[in-house]
Design a protein around this motif. Sequence first.
Motif, PDB file in Angstrom:
ATOM      1  N   SER A 425       0.639  -1.190   0.004  1.00 49.29           N
ATOM      2  CA  SER A 425       0.050   0.003  -0.068  1.00 49.29           C
ATOM      3  C   SER A 425       0.982   1.111   0.021  1.00 49.29           C
ATOM      4  O   SER A 425       1.904   1.265   0.636  1.00 49.29           O
ATOM      5  CB  SER A 425      -0.830  -0.007   1.345  1.00 49.29           C
ATOM      6  N   GLY A 426       0.651   2.193  -0.894  1.00 52.56           N
ATOM      7  CA  GLY A 426       1.320   3.480  -1.026  1.00 52.56           C
ATOM      8  C   GLY A 426       2.014   3.655  -2.382  1.00 52.56           C
ATOM      9  O   GLY A 426       1.901   2.609  -3.167  1.00 52.56           O
ATOM     10  N   ALA A 427       2.540   4.619  -2.419  1.00 48.84           N
ATOM     11  CA  ALA A 427       3.457   4.708  -3.667  1.00 48.84           C
ATOM     12  C   ALA A 427       4.889   4.718  -3.374  1.00 48.84           C
ATOM     13  O   ALA A 427       5.538   5.609  -2.623  1.00 48.84           O
ATOM     14  CB  ALA A 427       3.157   6.130  -4.417  1.00 48.84           C
ATOM     15  N   LYS A 428       5.573   3.454  -3.897  1.00 45.93           N
ATOM     16  CA  LYS A 428       6.984   3.481  -3.432  1.00 45.93           C
ATOM     17  C   LYS A 428       7.986   4.179  -4.449  1.00 45.93           C
ATOM     18  O   LYS A 428       7.862   4.053  -5.649  1.00 45.93           O
ATOM     19  CB  LYS A 428       7.438   1.956  -3.555  1.00 45.93           C
ATOM     20  N   VAL A 429       8.875   4.926  -3.887  1.00 42.63           N
ATOM     21  CA  VAL A 429       9.895   5.725  -4.628  1.00 42.63           C
ATOM     22  C   VAL A 429      10.791   4.889  -5.220  1.00 42.63           C
ATOM     23  O   VAL A 429      11.224   3.928  -4.650  1.00 42.63           O
ATOM     24  CB  VAL A 429      10.608   6.836  -4.028  1.00 42.63           C
ATOM     25  N   GLY A 451      13.303   4.230  -2.298  1.00 42.86           N
ATOM     26  CA  GLY A 451      12.757   3.177  -1.761  1.00 42.86           C
ATOM     27  C   GLY A 451      11.965   3.515  -0.749  1.00 42.86           C
ATOM     28  O   GLY A 451      11.244   2.749  -0.090  1.00 42.86           O
ATOM     29  N   ASP A 452      11.752   4.919  -0.494  1.00 41.75           N
ATOM     30  CA  ASP A 452      10.611   5.154   0.606  1.00 41.75           C
ATOM     31  C   ASP A 452       9.275   5.130   0.179  1.00 41.75           C
ATOM     32  O   ASP A 452       8.951   4.965  -1.272  1.00 41.75           O
ATOM     33  CB  ASP A 452      10.821   6.725   0.929  1.00 41.75           C
ATOM     34  N   VAL A 453       8.363   5.088   0.824  1.00 44.50           N
ATOM     35  CA  VAL A 453       7.109   4.622   0.459  1.00 44.50           C
ATOM     36  C   VAL A 453       6.141   5.876   0.801  1.00 44.50           C
ATOM     37  O   VAL A 453       5.818   6.269   1.850  1.00 44.50           O
ATOM     38  CB  VAL A 453       6.295   3.476   1.008  1.00 44.50           C
ATOM     39  N   ILE A 454       5.707   6.711  -0.136  1.00 45.15           N
ATOM     40  CA  ILE A 454       4.554   7.935   0.066  1.00 45.15           C
ATOM     41  C   ILE A 454       3.221   7.349   0.406  1.00 45.15           C
ATOM     42  O   ILE A 454       2.553   6.403  -0.214  1.00 45.15           O
ATOM     43  CB  ILE A 454       4.678   8.656  -1.143  1.00 45.15           C
ATOM     44  N   THR A 455       2.593   7.886   1.669  1.00 45.18           N
ATOM     45  CA  THR A 455       1.319   7.044   1.753  1.00 45.18           C
ATOM     46  C   THR A 455       0.280   8.195   2.050  1.00 45.18           C
ATOM     47  O   THR A 455      -0.997   7.743   2.298  1.00 45.18           O
ATOM     48  CB  THR A 455       1.389   6.643   3.462  1.00 45.18           C
ATOM     49  N   LYS A 456       0.746   9.626   2.264  1.00 47.41           N
ATOM     50  CA  LYS A 456      -0.391  10.508   2.080  1.00 47.41           C
ATOM     51  C   LYS A 456      -0.122  11.931   1.317  1.00 47.41           C
ATOM     52  O   LYS A 456       1.112  12.319   1.302  1.00 47.41           O
ATOM     53  CB  LYS A 456      -0.898  11.074   3.553  1.00 47.41           C
ATOM     54  N   ASP A 458      -1.566  15.650   2.012  1.00 48.15           N
ATOM     55  CA  ASP A 458      -2.641  16.104   2.885  1.00 48.15           C
ATOM     56  C   ASP A 458      -3.317  15.158   3.524  1.00 48.15           C
ATOM     57  O   ASP A 458      -2.886  14.272   4.250  1.00 48.15           O
ATOM     58  CB  ASP A 458      -3.511  17.220   2.257  1.00 48.15           C
ATOM     59  N   ASP A 459      -4.541  15.102   3.647  1.00 50.44           N
ATOM     60  CA  ASP A 459      -5.456  13.984   4.326  1.00 50.44           C
ATOM     61  C   ASP A 459      -5.773  12.950   3.326  1.00 50.44           C
ATOM     62  O   ASP A 459      -6.318  12.130   3.652  1.00 50.44           O
ATOM     63  CB  ASP A 459      -6.710  14.763   4.799  1.00 50.44           C
ATOM     64  N   THR A 460      -5.363  12.717   2.163  1.00 50.54           N
ATOM     65  CA  THR A 460      -5.827  11.789   1.142  1.00 50.54           C
ATOM     66  C   THR A 460      -4.659  10.739   1.192  1.00 50.54           C
ATOM     67  O   THR A 460      -3.432  10.826   1.057  1.00 50.54           O
ATOM     68  CB  THR A 460      -5.659  12.290  -0.342  1.00 50.54           C
ATOM     69  N   VAL A 461      -5.279   9.408   1.473  1.00 55.52           N
ATOM     70  CA  VAL A 461      -4.551   8.216   1.535  1.00 55.52           C
ATOM     71  C   VAL A 461      -3.958   7.997   0.243  1.00 55.52           C
ATOM     72  O   VAL A 461      -4.883   7.997  -0.840  1.00 55.52           O
ATOM     73  CB  VAL A 461      -5.311   7.238   2.030  1.00 55.52           C
ATOM     74  N   ILE A 462      -2.642   7.731   0.009  1.00 56.08           N
ATOM     75  CA  ILE A 462      -2.101   7.250  -1.289  1.00 56.08           C
ATOM     76  C   ILE A 462      -2.036   5.823  -1.101  1.00 56.08           C
ATOM     77  O   ILE A 462      -1.193   5.293  -0.358  1.00 56.08           O
ATOM     78  CB  ILE A 462      -0.892   7.870  -1.652  1.00 56.08           C
ATOM     79  N   ASP A 463      -2.705   5.121  -2.173  1.00 60.75           N
ATOM     80  CA  ASP A 463      -2.528   3.724  -2.226  1.00 60.75           C
ATOM     81  C   ASP A 463      -1.775   2.853  -3.386  1.00 60.75           C
ATOM     82  O   ASP A 463      -1.616   1.669  -3.343  1.00 60.75           O
ATOM     83  CB  ASP A 463      -3.714   2.796  -2.115  1.00 60.75           C
ATOM     84  N   SER A 464      -1.177   3.743  -4.217  1.00 62.96           N
ATOM     85  CA  SER A 464      -0.721   3.454  -5.426  1.00 62.96           C
ATOM     86  C   SER A 464       0.302   4.753  -6.233  1.00 62.96           C
ATOM     87  O   SER A 464      -0.163   5.443  -5.582  1.00 62.96           O
ATOM     88  CB  SER A 464      -1.461   2.837  -6.339  1.00 62.96           C
ATOM     89  N   LYS A 492       7.268   9.822   8.581  1.00 67.37           N
ATOM     90  CA  LYS A 492       7.865  11.135   8.502  1.00 67.37           C
ATOM     91  C   LYS A 492       6.789  12.133   7.742  1.00 67.37           C
ATOM     92  O   LYS A 492       5.918  11.588   6.611  1.00 67.37           O
ATOM     93  CB  LYS A 492       9.128  11.333   7.722  1.00 67.37           C
ATOM     94  N   THR A 493       6.799  13.237   8.042  1.00 73.02           N
ATOM     95  CA  THR A 493       5.937  14.199   7.497  1.00 73.02           C
ATOM     96  C   THR A 493       6.692  15.487   6.887  1.00 73.02           C
ATOM     97  O   THR A 493       7.470  15.954   7.860  1.00 73.02           O
ATOM     98  CB  THR A 493       4.717  14.593   8.117  1.00 73.02           C
TER      99      THR A 493
END
Length: 505
Positions: A425-429, A451-456, A458-464, A492-493
């Motif tokens: 789940s998330g968008a992997k760099v 290799g980090d994974v972006i998950t949000k 703002d308040d929108t969940v990133i699933d891909s 991290k944010t």
Amino acid sequence: MSTSNDDGTPPRPGFPPAAGAPSERGDERTGEGAGATRPVGEPETTRSVGEPGPVRPAGEHEPTRPVGGSEPSRPVSDAETTAGVEPPERPAWGAPPPPPPGGGDAGGSGGCGGWAGWGTPGEPLPDQPGDPGKKKVAGGLVAGALAAALVAGGIGGGIGYWAANDQNSDGSTPISAPENNQKIENPPGSVAAIANKALQSVVTIEARGSGGSGGTGTGFVYDRQGHILTNNHVVASAAQGGQLTATFSNGKTYDAKVVGRAQGYDVAVIKLEKAGDVKLTPLRLGDSDKVDVGDQTIAIGAPFGLSGTVTTGIISAKNRPVASSDETGSKNSYMNALQTDASINPGNSGGPLLDSAGNVIGVNSAIQTGGGGENPFGGQQGGSVGLGFAIPINQAKYVAGELIKTGEPVYAVIGVSVDNSYQGSGAKVSDEGADAVTPGGPADEAGVKPGDVITKIDDTVIDSGPTLIGQLWTHKPGEKVKLTWKSDGKTKTATVTLDARKGDS
């Protein structure tokens, strides 16, 4: 939904890779390498468009397919009134149809469960005196004429005369409407009133490439300078030396030229040529940010080439991540779409999605179909199953403005490449390549690493990866967003300022 990416490669759960993109990496800076749906802008009489391919609205795994002066250009907003067109009040929809003959009791045998209360009730017919079977013929005629006269009442004696002199041989005496009846006027805000006003501003677009390939889509009048707003995939085949025509509801056809195309947004602007004899009435643009789930919708377009088709529905969902491809399958488009159950089919692409006040709230762009069935217009091409997707008009308006001013689009980016083979789940760099994180870009300055994974956002969940790109492209360069990601097991944010990428190259 059928897609254009039918290359035999099994899609990964969530979102398959686009056709023509063997790499498993996607780039939010170029828009390449992510799963895609099929455009629906044409009935495709000159090319095959039925091949399945991937589109993925938000985490789903089913295939989808996309559904077309000297003064500065200025679209008409919701608050304005076009020349000769008064903005209607936000109305209630028209009254439901009357009950079918014979049905009227609320839920009784043969009834229709409450339909008796819909519409305007008619006067009851009087009882027929006696049993016609026991009367002489003359008596039956008199009784029939009397009954008709009683019903006609304030209308006059014409119907009674007809009943006495024109009775069918089987004794049936149907009553026709009086000859002087007037057409029922559609109240402001009814579907009919909105459609009749909007149809004059909707065009059917025919696009032909230099080799003869192309198809049919839809567009609508954007401003009084002759600009027409549509989808990129509707006009893509004619962009390089091809031919474009736009036909209005009155049958007049004009040549057109491409002003600008935004492949990533799937938005294009064309302009009518030698159209001084046409009075252009731009459609009013609404505010897609104020749309609610359940709001009523009207879609206008040319499904399978059938110009001037009007369908209705509601907003089924908002912010639905959808990716699609152009007709070549090599370029991807991304949107955070408005989802509607109004019937949208191939050929509706580029047409307006209206609200119940007649304001444009979206540009119809993609559909998800049940897949592969034979369609009555020839070819393997599925139709609507109630899952249509439209580009929010606020985004389309911004893109159209850039295309009219400069001829090229501008995209908001954070400066990373996305690994579309990632199954989590998330968008992997991407964790390989020098361009995984752009040096000095927003993500780099925030501390994002390969290799980090972006998950949000703002308040929108990133699933891909496609969800990340679609969400970023709802913003403009220079805006600030809150970025949330996971790095080495830690969340991290950081607040970043979006960078700009010009053009589709």
